[in-house]
Design an enzyme around this catalytic site. Structure first.
Site, short mmCIF file in Angstrom:
data_model
loop_
_atom_site.label_atom_id
_atom_site.label_comp_id
_atom_site.label_asym_id
_atom_site.label_seq_id
_atom_site.Cartn_x
_atom_site.Cartn_y
_atom_site.Cartn_z
N LEU A 58 0.82 -1.23 0.00
CA LEU A 58 0.00 0.00 0.00
C LEU A 58 0.84 1.26 0.00
O LEU A 58 0.30 2.38 -0.07
CB LEU A 58 -0.96 -0.01 1.19
CG LEU A 58 -1.93 -1.19 1.26
CD1 LEU A 58 -2.90 -1.02 2.41
CD2 LEU A 58 -2.68 -1.36 -0.06
N HIS A 94 13.12 -2.31 -0.54
CA HIS A 94 12.25 -1.88 -1.64
C HIS A 94 12.92 -0.73 -2.38
O HIS A 94 13.68 0.05 -1.79
CB HIS A 94 10.87 -1.45 -1.11
CG HIS A 94 9.90 -1.20 -2.22
ND1 HIS A 94 9.84 0.01 -2.88
CD2 HIS A 94 8.97 -2.00 -2.79
CE1 HIS A 94 8.91 -0.07 -3.81
NE2 HIS A 94 8.36 -1.28 -3.78
N GLU A 97 12.31 -5.67 -9.53
CA GLU A 97 11.44 -4.55 -9.94
C GLU A 97 12.28 -3.51 -10.66
O GLU A 97 13.06 -2.80 -10.01
CB GLU A 97 10.83 -3.88 -8.71
CG GLU A 97 9.83 -4.69 -7.96
CD GLU A 97 8.94 -3.80 -7.11
OE1 GLU A 97 7.73 -3.96 -7.18
OE2 GLU A 97 9.47 -2.93 -6.40
N GLY A 150 4.15 -2.24 -12.35
CA GLY A 150 3.12 -2.11 -13.38
C GLY A 150 2.13 -3.26 -13.48
O GLY A 150 1.30 -3.28 -14.39
O1 LIG Z 1 5.85 -2.60 -4.23
C1 LIG Z 1 5.32 -2.52 -5.32
C2 LIG Z 1 6.04 -2.11 -6.49
O2 LIG Z 1 6.90 -1.04 -6.28
C3 LIG Z 1 5.20 -1.97 -7.73
O3 LIG Z 1 4.41 -0.82 -7.69
P1 LIG Z 1 3.30 -0.64 -8.86
O4 LIG Z 1 2.46 -1.87 -8.83
O5 LIG Z 1 2.56 0.59 -8.45
O6 LIG Z 1 4.04 -0.50 -10.13
#
Ligand SMILES: O=C[C@H](O)COP(=O)(O)O
Length: 214
Positions: A7, A85, A133, A173
């Site tokens: 979130l 992260h 990511e 994404g």
């Molecule tokens: O922790 C989640 C990721 O950073 C992906 O974020 P997103 O789904 O808004 O691209």
């Protein structure tokens, strides 16, 4: 597949999203969990949703003002934590310390990384899972599984070369069930996502779409 909904600090109702996560988790073979802000952990965990922290620091009890202690996160009801992260990067030694701290508190760990080389380094630290990511795709709505499928396959290969017991997730994404299926086809055992649910007008519908093909 593991669907982990971060979130971040989006202005959504964490309890409402957690209730949707709990309900959708009960309706699917996929594992669905939610990672709210630290201050919301207890209220989110009370819904019965599988609850994760967004971060823990590489510290023990003591003089660490402003830090997040793994044991406190666990006491609030979290069963796992993200580490490193893209929006909360740590030095390698601190990633190692954070994994140790999480293990000390019996938290499951997902260490995030930008690319396959970093995934290999992260896997060497012995987390339960790693998540690749590409930062440039985060929050764009363009799924990594479509925009950069090689990075997912290469991350899976890099992690397996180091430790075949470390699961690989991918993120950035991801917002539809097709995105999740594509991630699985590339060898990913789960997805890490945020805006597709946290910014959705109807988070329950977004979650249902994510797990529909699973
Ligand atoms: O922790 C989640 C990721 O950073 C992906 O974020 P997103 O789904 O808004 O691209």
């Amino acid at each position: 597949m593991f669907v982990l909904v971060n979130l971040k600090t989006y202005p959504c109702d964490p309890v409402a999203v957690a209730e949707a996560v709990r309900d959708v988790n009960e309706s699917t073979d996929a594992r669905v969990a939610v990672a709210p802000q630290a201050a919301h952990l207890e209220r989110v965990a009370e819904t019965g949703a599988e609850t994760w922290a967004q971060h823990v620091d590489p510290i023990d009890y003591g003089s660490n003002t402003g830090h997040t202690l793994a044991e406190t996160v666990a006491e609030a009801g979290a069963v796992g934590t993200l580490i490193n992260h893209s929006e909360q990067r740590l030095k390698l030694a601190d990633v190692d310390g954070a994994v140790e701290a999480a293990e000390r508190a019996d938290l499951e760990t997902v260490v995030c990384a930008n690319n396959p080389a970093q995934i290999g380094a992260a896997a060497a630290l012995g987390p339960d899972a790693v998540a690749v990511e590409p930062p440039e795709l985060i929050g764009t709505g363009t799924p990594v599984s479509q925009a950069d499928p090689d990075i997912v396959e290469d991350a899976v290969e890099a992690a397996q070369a180091v430790d075949a017991d470390v699961s690989v997730l991918c993120g950035a994404g991801i917002s539809t069930g097709d995105d999740v299926v594509a991630a699985g086809d590339l060898g990913s055992e789960g997805v890490l996502l945020a805006s597709g649910v946290a910014k959705a007008d109807d988070p329950t519908a977004a979650l249902e779409d994510l797990v529909a093909p699973l």
